[in-house]
Design an enzyme around this catalytic site. Structure first.
Site, short mmCIF file in Angstrom:
data_model
loop_
_atom_site.label_atom_id
_atom_site.label_comp_id
_atom_site.label_asym_id
_atom_site.label_seq_id
_atom_site.Cartn_x
_atom_site.Cartn_y
_atom_site.Cartn_z
N SER A 7 0.85 -1.19 0.00
CA SER A 7 0.00 0.00 0.00
C SER A 7 0.88 1.23 0.00
O SER A 7 1.62 1.48 0.96
CB SER A 7 -0.89 0.01 1.25
N HIS A 32 -1.56 -1.45 -4.04
CA HIS A 32 -2.78 -1.00 -3.38
C HIS A 32 -2.74 0.53 -3.26
O HIS A 32 -1.80 1.10 -2.71
CB HIS A 32 -2.88 -1.65 -2.00
N ASP A 34 -4.71 3.85 -1.96
CA ASP A 34 -5.74 4.32 -1.02
C ASP A 34 -6.22 5.71 -1.41
O ASP A 34 -5.46 6.67 -1.34
CB ASP A 34 -5.18 4.34 0.40
N MET A 36 -8.69 8.72 -0.61
CA MET A 36 -9.46 9.25 0.53
C MET A 36 -9.89 10.68 0.23
O MET A 36 -9.12 11.45 -0.34
CB MET A 36 -8.60 9.25 1.79
N HIS A 65 -8.58 1.37 -3.75
CA HIS A 65 -9.49 1.25 -2.59
C HIS A 65 -10.11 2.63 -2.37
O HIS A 65 -9.42 3.54 -1.90
CB HIS A 65 -8.65 0.77 -1.40
N MET A 67 -12.08 5.20 -0.57
CA MET A 67 -12.66 5.61 0.72
C MET A 67 -13.24 7.00 0.51
O MET A 67 -12.73 8.00 1.04
CB MET A 67 -11.57 5.59 1.80
N MET A 136 -11.60 -4.63 6.17
CA MET A 136 -10.78 -3.63 6.87
C MET A 136 -10.51 -4.14 8.28
O MET A 136 -11.45 -4.40 9.04
CB MET A 136 -11.50 -2.29 6.96
N PHE A 142 -5.81 5.92 8.00
CA PHE A 142 -4.39 6.11 8.27
C PHE A 142 -3.65 4.78 8.26
O PHE A 142 -4.23 3.74 8.61
CB PHE A 142 -4.19 6.78 9.63
N ASP A 174 -6.83 -5.57 5.00
CA ASP A 174 -6.14 -4.27 4.93
C ASP A 174 -6.13 -3.60 6.30
O ASP A 174 -7.18 -3.29 6.85
CB ASP A 174 -6.90 -3.40 3.91
N GLY A 175 -4.92 -3.41 6.82
CA GLY A 175 -4.77 -2.68 8.08
C GLY A 175 -4.06 -3.52 9.13
O GLY A 175 -4.56 -4.56 9.55
N GLY A 176 -2.87 -3.08 9.52
CA GLY A 176 -2.15 -3.77 10.58
C GLY A 176 -1.58 -5.13 10.19
O GLY A 176 -1.27 -5.94 11.05
C1 DX5 Z 1 -5.97 2.51 5.71
C2 DX5 Z 1 -5.66 2.04 4.33
C3 DX5 Z 1 -4.62 0.99 4.28
C4 DX5 Z 1 -3.30 1.36 4.88
C5 DX5 Z 1 -2.87 0.18 5.67
O1 DX5 Z 1 -7.12 3.26 5.70
O2 DX5 Z 1 -6.81 1.53 3.69
O3 DX5 Z 1 -4.45 0.48 2.96
O4 DX5 Z 1 -2.30 1.69 3.96
O5 DX5 Z 1 -1.75 0.56 6.37
P1 DX5 Z 1 -0.94 -0.38 7.34
O6 DX5 Z 1 -0.52 -1.57 6.56
O7 DX5 Z 1 0.18 0.50 7.74
O8 DX5 Z 1 -1.86 -0.71 8.50
ZN ZN Z 2 -6.51 0.42 1.74
#
Ligand code: DX5
Ligand code: ZN
Length: 222
Positions: A7, A32, A34, A36, A65, A67, A136, A142, A174-176
């Site tokens: 990402s 990926h 993002d 926003m 993605h 958002m 998610m 973030f 996606d995330g963490g």
């Molecule tokens: C968050 C994004 C993710 C983000 C994940 O809203 O959708 O794609 O980049 O970031 P990490 O991998 O750092 O949690």
């Molecule tokens: Zn994402």
């Protein structure tokens, strides 16, 4: 087969093409992106103009993605810019069926995204329409947030639903996604692993993508 989707949210935007190339050398198989809008999520990032230049910088599929609110208004612009996969949030679409149709009509692979608080059962009727479901595992907005553990149950439930309905959609998370979580995530059944901070955060995307993917493949028994 488990795949890593770096990402670029956590990349150095002043050197985006180099960062993407490094993540690809490290084993990334789609990028990926993002998007926003500062309304659906409390952050603003990038849109079709950046996708257009990324398209020239890599041959990998661009996984966009969205958002954003009113995503239908922007789907033609993402198609024009060269997006390959486009996912929209369940929570942002008043007429999700139509939004997914619109993505497919524009020649892109449709995906649906659910926030942590949204149950995957709500997707049952539209699952036959999607190429991927994105779970998610943080609240979107973030990079670098902590993985929400109950996302694992949602991934497992999607595996069951896919089997029950005889479908072939991919399961993306996606995330963490990081060294301390990837094993559990893969064992729950996720196949498309998005990672921002774990790939780009230390400024060594090739090395860190390779290491994360190796850990994921080991956990998957590949
Ligand atoms: C968050 C994004 C993710 C983000 C994940 O809203 O959708 O794609 O980049 O970031 P990490 O991998 O750092 O949690
Ligand atoms: Zn994402």
């Amino acid at each position: 087969m488990v795949e890593l989707l770096p990402s670029i949210l956590s990349a150095d935007f002043a050197h985006l093409a180099d960062q993407v190339a490094a993540a690809e050398r490290g084993g990334g198989t789609a990028i990926h992106v993002d998007v926003m809008d500062g309304h659906f999520v409390p952050n603003i990032t990038i849109g079709p103009p950046v996708v257009k230049w990324l398209r020239k910088a890599t041959k990998l599929p661009l996984d966009c993605h969205l958002m954003i609110e009113n995503p239908d208004e922007f789907i033609p612009a993402f198609a024009e810019a060269g997006a390959d996969w486009v996912s929209v949030h369940y929570e942002a679409c008043r007429h999700l069926h139509q939004s997914l149709d619109l993505i497919a009509q524009h020649g892109m692979k449709p995906g649906v995204v659910v926030n942590p608080a949204t149950g995957v059962e709500l997707l049952r009727e539209i699952l036959p329409m999607v190429h991927h479901v994105l779970v998610m595992s943080v609240n979107p907005g973030f990079g670098g947030q902590e993985f929400i553990e109950f996302s694992l149950d949602k991934i497992r439930r999607l595996v069951e639903l896919r089997q029950e309905l005889g479908l072939a959609f991919r399961i993306e998370v996606d995330g963490g996604v990081a060294h301390d979580t990837v094993e559990r995530i893969v064992q729950a059944g996720a196949e498309l692993l998005v990672a921002g901070n774990a790939v780009f955060g230390a400024g060594q995307p090739e090395r860190d993508a390779r290491a994360l993917l190796a850990a994921a493949r080991t956990a998957a028994g590949e």
